[in-house]
Write an enzyme that holds these catalytic residues in place. Structure first.
Site, PDB file in Angstrom:
ATOM      1  NE  ARG A 107      -0.626   0.325   4.980  1.00  0.00           N
ATOM      2  CZ  ARG A 107       0.168  -0.396   5.828  1.00  0.00           C
ATOM      3  NH1 ARG A 107       0.452  -1.478   5.023  1.00  0.00           N
ATOM      4  NH2 ARG A 107       0.447  -0.162   6.883  1.00  0.00           N
ATOM      5  CB  CYS A 117      -2.621  -0.846   9.185  1.00  0.00           C
ATOM      6  SG  CYS A 117      -3.799   0.498   8.605  1.00  0.00           S
ATOM      7  CB  CYS A 158      -9.431  25.335  18.897  1.00  0.00           C
ATOM      8  SG  CYS A 158     -11.532  24.862  18.898  1.00  0.00           S
ATOM      9  CB  CYS A 202      -0.621 -14.276  20.578  1.00  0.00           C
ATOM     10  SG  CYS A 202       0.154 -13.194  21.423  1.00  0.00           S
TER      11      CYS A 202
HETATM   12  N1  LIG Z   1       4.970  10.540  15.589  1.00  0.00           N
HETATM   13  C1  LIG Z   1       5.486  10.083  14.279  1.00  0.00           C
HETATM   14  N2  LIG Z   1       6.339  10.761  13.736  1.00  0.00           N
HETATM   15  C2  LIG Z   1       6.797  10.600  12.748  1.00  0.00           C
HETATM   16  N3  LIG Z   1       6.234   9.433  12.079  1.00  0.00           N
HETATM   17  C3  LIG Z   1       5.153   8.814  12.510  1.00  0.00           C
HETATM   18  C4  LIG Z   1       4.713   9.194  13.615  1.00  0.00           C
HETATM   19  N4  LIG Z   1       3.423   8.431  13.882  1.00  0.00           N
HETATM   20  C5  LIG Z   1       3.392   7.617  12.886  1.00  0.00           C
HETATM   21  N5  LIG Z   1       4.223   7.766  11.960  1.00  0.00           N
HETATM   22  C6  LIG Z   1       4.315   7.297  10.783  1.00  0.00           C
HETATM   23  O1  LIG Z   1       3.250   7.174  10.041  1.00  0.00           O
HETATM   24  C7  LIG Z   1       3.248   5.971   9.105  1.00  0.00           C
HETATM   25  C8  LIG Z   1       1.804   5.576   8.958  1.00  0.00           C
HETATM   26  O2  LIG Z   1       1.714   4.471   8.217  1.00  0.00           O
HETATM   27  P1  LIG Z   1       0.836   3.238   8.072  1.00  0.00           P
HETATM   28  O3  LIG Z   1      -0.689   3.652   8.716  1.00  0.00           O
HETATM   29  O4  LIG Z   1       0.754   2.904   6.781  1.00  0.00           O
HETATM   30  O5  LIG Z   1       1.274   2.256   9.155  1.00  0.00           O
HETATM   31  P2  LIG Z   1       2.902   1.409   9.122  1.00  0.00           P
HETATM   32  O6  LIG Z   1       3.439   2.069  10.473  1.00  0.00           O
HETATM   33  O7  LIG Z   1       3.828   1.741   8.054  1.00  0.00           O
HETATM   34  O8  LIG Z   1       2.427  -0.075   9.129  1.00  0.00           O
HETATM   35  P3  LIG Z   1       1.776  -1.105  10.171  1.00  0.00           P
HETATM   36  O9  LIG Z   1       0.896  -0.504  10.757  1.00  0.00           O
HETATM   37  O10 LIG Z   1       1.209  -1.975   8.870  1.00  0.00           O
HETATM   38  O11 LIG Z   1       3.201  -1.891  10.704  1.00  0.00           O
HETATM   39  C9  LIG Z   1       4.220   5.268   9.528  1.00  0.00           C
HETATM   40  O12 LIG Z   1       5.258   5.401   8.490  1.00  0.00           O
HETATM   41  C10 LIG Z   1       4.702   5.772  10.974  1.00  0.00           C
HETATM   42  O13 LIG Z   1       6.171   5.799  11.050  1.00  0.00           O
HETATM   43 ZN   LIG Z   2     -11.220  22.627  19.231  1.00  0.00          ZN
END
Ligand SMILES: Nc1ncnc2c1ncn2[C@@H]1O[C@H](COP(=O)(O)OP(=O)(O)OP(=O)(O)O)[C@@H](O)[C@H]1O
Ligand SMILES: [Zn+2]
Length: 432
Positions: free
Chosen positions: A111, A226, A287, A388
C-alpha cells in the site's frame, strides 16, 4: 481576590484575541507578498506540464502560481502519506516536507506506493523523497527522519502552509491537532483501516478541531491499527489521494472543502457518505477562548499509552507463568507431552502456525466458550503453552486459562509469541 482573577482572565482573553488578530494580519501580508512575488512567473515547462489543470477555471495561472509558492507538510510516509505525496508532487506544489521515523518494511509495499523493493530498510522519508523527485525534479523536498513529538513539532510545522496527518496513532493525532491550532494551520486528517476510510479538515474556515470532536482519547485497548486489523492498499490510496485533493483546494482557497464535515468511505459497498461534524466546542481545551492547553503537552501520557503503563497493563503474569521460546523448543525436541494453543483469530492461524498447535481464539477463551474438552485433553497435568503473534494476547489468555485449568494442568505464556519463534528458533517460520 475573585475580581482580580476575573480581570486577569479578561486580560488574557484580550491578549489572545490580539494575538489572533496579529496572526490574521500576518497571513494577509504573507498572501499579498506571495501574489506579488510570484505573479506571472510560470515557466514554459510549467505551462506545458500543468496545462491540464491550469485550464480548469478553479485553477488558472494564478492558482498554479499559488501552488508553486505553497508548502505542505506530510506527517507519516505510510499508506496515506505515499498517495498524498504522489498527487501533491505531481500537482506542482513548491515544497513538501516529509516526517517519518520508520524504515521501509516488506509488509508496507502492498500500500505504501512510494516505496519499492529497492528501498527496503531505508528510512521512509528518504525513500519517499527519492520517488517524489523522480516524478517532479522541480519539487523541493525536506525530510525529517524523526518521531514528531511535543519537543520538535512546532519547529517542524512552522514553515508550512498546511499539514497532512497521515499517521496511524491517537497520540500523534492530538499532537498534530494542538500544534496546528497553536500555529493556526489547517490540518487535513485521514485514516484507513480494513475496507473503510475517513477524512476531514480540522481547524479550517471556522470548523472544529480534532479536540472539539474528541475531547478525550479512546481507551488504548479499543484502538486497532493496520498491523492488527489489516487494510486494503487501494483503500489507503483513495483516502490519501483525497487528502491531496483537499490540500490543493485549501491552497487554492476553493469552496467545498471538508471543513466541518467528515467523509466516510466504505470500500466494501463502494459508497461515500458525508457526516456533518458538530461545530467548534465553546469550551474546547485548545481552540476555544477557554483553552487550557496553550503549549504542547505529553501526548502519550494524555492518551494513556506511556510505555510503562502499557507494560503494566500487559504484564498480567508472574515469571513462572511464562516460558521462553528456547525452553519450549527443548520440551518439543524431547517429545514430552504438551499442548500448544494459538489464540489468534482463525484467518491469522491459517497464514502460519506452530505444527500441532490448536487454534482457540482469545475472544472464545475470555467468553469461556468451547473449552469443555480442554480439561480432558490436559488431564494428568499435560502442560499448555500459549502463543499469539507478538506475546500480548497470549498473556491475557493464560490468565483466563490458568483459572479454567486450576488443579488440572498449568498454562504458560510463550514470551514474545510467534515473532520470538521466528527470530530465535526458526528463521524459516513466517512472520507478518
Ligand atoms: N509521531 C510520528 N512521527 C513520525 N512518523 C510517524 C509518527 N506516527 C506515525 N508515523 C508514521 O506514520 C506512518 C503511518 O503509516 P501506516 O499507517 O501505513 O502504518 P505503518 O506503521 O507503516 O505499518 P503497520 O501499521 O502495518 O506496521 C508510518 O510510516 C509511521 O512511521
Ligand atoms: Zn477545538
Amino acid at each position: 481576590m475573585e475580581a482580580q482573577q476575573e480581570s486577569i482572565a479578561a486580560l488574557e482573553a484580550e491578549i489572545r484575541e490580539l494575538q489572533a488578530s496579529l496572526q490574521r494580519k500576518k497571513d494577509e501580508l504573507h498572501s499579498l507578498k506571495q501574489s506579488t512575488v510570484t505573479a506571472g512567473k510560470l515557466t514554459n515547462n510549467d505551462i506545458a506540464r500543468y496545462s491540464r489543470q491550469i485550464i480548469l477555471p478553479q485553477v488558472t495561472v494564478a492558482g498554479q502560481l499559488k501552488l508553486k509558492a505553497s508548502s505542505v507538510l506530510i506527517v507519516g510516509a505510510g499508506g496515506l502519506g505515499c498517495p498524498a505525496g504522489l498527487y501533491l508532487a505531481s500537482a506542482g506544489i513548491g515544497e513538501l516536507g516529509i516526517v517519518d521515523y520508520d524504515t521501509v518494511e516488506v509488509n508496507n509495499l502492498h500500500r505504501q506506493v512510494l516505496h519499492s523493493e529497492l528501498t527496503l530498510n531505508l528510512p521512509k522519508a528518504q525513500s519517499a523523497r527519492a520517488a517524489l523527485q523522480q516524478i517532479n525534479s522541480q519539487l523541493k523536498v525536506r525530510t525529517y527522519e524523526v518521531q514528531l513529538k511535543s519537543e520538535n513539532a512546532l519547529e517542524i510545522l512552522q514553515p508550512y502552509d498546511i499539514v497532512l496527518d497521515c499517521t496511524d496513532n491517537v497520540a500523534t493525532r492530538y499532537l498534530l491537532n494542538d500544534a496546528c491550532v497553536l500555529l493556526k494551520k489547517p490540518l487535513v486528517s485521514g485514516s484507513a483501516l480494513q475496507f473503510e476510510g475517513q477524512l476531514t479538515i480540522y481547524n479550517y474556515n471556522g470548523g472544529p478541531c480534532y479536540r472539539c470532536i474528541f475531547p478525550t482519547p479512546p481507551p488504548p485497548e479499543t484502538v486497532t491499527n493496520c498491523g492488527d486489523g489489516g487494510v486494503l492498499g487501494a483503500v489507503t490510496g483513495v483516502i490519501g489521494s483525497l487528502q491531496a485533493l483537499e490540500a490543493v483546494k485549501v491552497l487554492l482557497k476553493l469552496d467545498g472543502t471538508l471543513a466541518g464535515r467528515l467523509l466516510i468511505f466504505d470500500g466494501t459497498a463502494s459508497s461515500f457518505r458525508n457526516v456533518k461534524l458538530r461545530p467548534r466546542r465553546e469550551d474546547c481545551a485548545v481552540c476555544s477562548a477557554k483553552a487550557t492547553i496553550t503549549k504542547l503537552i505529553d501526548y502519550e501520557q494524555f492518551c494513556g499509552m506511556r510505555a510503562s503503563d502499557k507494560d503494566m497493563a500487559l504484564k498480567v503474569l508472574q515469571s513462572d507463568e511464562r516460558i521462553s521460546v528456547e525452553d519450549l523448543k527443548s520440551i518439543r525436541d524431547s517429545r514430552k507431552p504438551h499442548l500448544v494453543i494459538d489464540v489468534r483469530n482463525p484467518l491469522e492461524f491459517e497464514i502460519c502456525h506452530i505444527e500441532g498447535s490448536v487454534n482457540i481464539p482469545l475472544k472464545q477463551i475470555i467468553e469461556d466458550k468451547g473449552l469443555d474438552d480442554l480439561k480432558q485433553r490436559t488431564s494428568g497435568g499435560i502442560p499448555v503453552f500459549v502463543f499469539c503473534r507478538r506475546g500480548n494476547d497470549s498473556q491475557l489468555a493464560v490468565k483466563h486459562l490458568r483459572k479454567k485449568l486450576e488443579g488440572v494442568a498449568e498454562a504458560k505464556d510463550v514470551v514474545g509469541g510467534l515473532h520470538a519463534w521466528h527470530y530465535r528458533i526458526d528463521n524459516n517460520f513466517p512472520i507478518y
